[in-house]
Write an enzyme that holds these catalytic residues in place. Sequence first.
Site, PDB file in Angstrom:
ATOM      1  NE  ARG A  18      -2.392  -1.352   3.442  1.00 13.03           N
ATOM      2  CZ  ARG A  18      -2.443  -1.122   4.774  1.00 13.03           C
ATOM      3  NH1 ARG A  18      -3.698  -0.683   5.072  1.00 13.03           N
ATOM      4  NH2 ARG A  18      -2.009  -1.821   5.683  1.00 13.03           N
ATOM      5  CG  ASN A  36      -4.363  -4.394   3.663  1.00 12.78           C
ATOM      6  OD1 ASN A  36      -3.879  -4.255   2.492  1.00 12.78           O
ATOM      7  ND2 ASN A  36      -3.439  -4.260   4.954  1.00 12.78           N
TER       8      ASN A  36
END
Length: 213
Positions: A18, A36
């Site tokens: 990320r 997520n």
Amino acid sequence: MKRLTAYVSGNVQHSGYRARVTDIARMLGFKGTVENLDDGRVKIIAEGDEDKLRWFEEAICIKNSLINVSSIEKEYSSQRGDVNRFYKLVEKGETDSRLDTAADHLKSLIVAVNRMNDNLSSKIDQMNDNLSSKIDQMNDNLSSKIDQMNNNLSSKMDVMIDLQKDALSGQEILIEEVRQSREEIKGRLDQRFDKLESEVAEMRGALKSKGII
């Protein structure tokens, strides 16, 4: 301006993925989020120029020591404008920034260790090649000197015997003594050569036992 919604599968959670996506998206000036999902995937929403979004699709397919993207499900739609920047969605209590930092450090460490192993292996191979070459050269030189000494001694002994034969023609006793002397000298030489070969063999054995060759 378009909106890209992507669902990324693979080893993409708790690996710094990320953070990488966020850096790329901000560099391209996108707005959106990355988060997520409970099923192990990562969801990315990015809004921006369509051409840049097409390039972004390839940029987020990351494969390295920690991150391994296996597939990306993509969907394009019209821009909504419901976000004003690009950021990560972090769950309550998640130490996301520290995990990303640790992942980056771990990746750098893995790369450094792999590079060190490659360099060490190359140096060991080079050292073994040099030692093997020197030992082979030493053996060749020693063998050449032994052969040369043997030839010189043999030639000198043959000349000496020929001279003695010419000078002592007809004297069987003296000829027999000369023959015996030659056999004794040859026996000593053979012993010396055997000793030299044994020392060379012991030297090679010692080097092999130490892992040098």
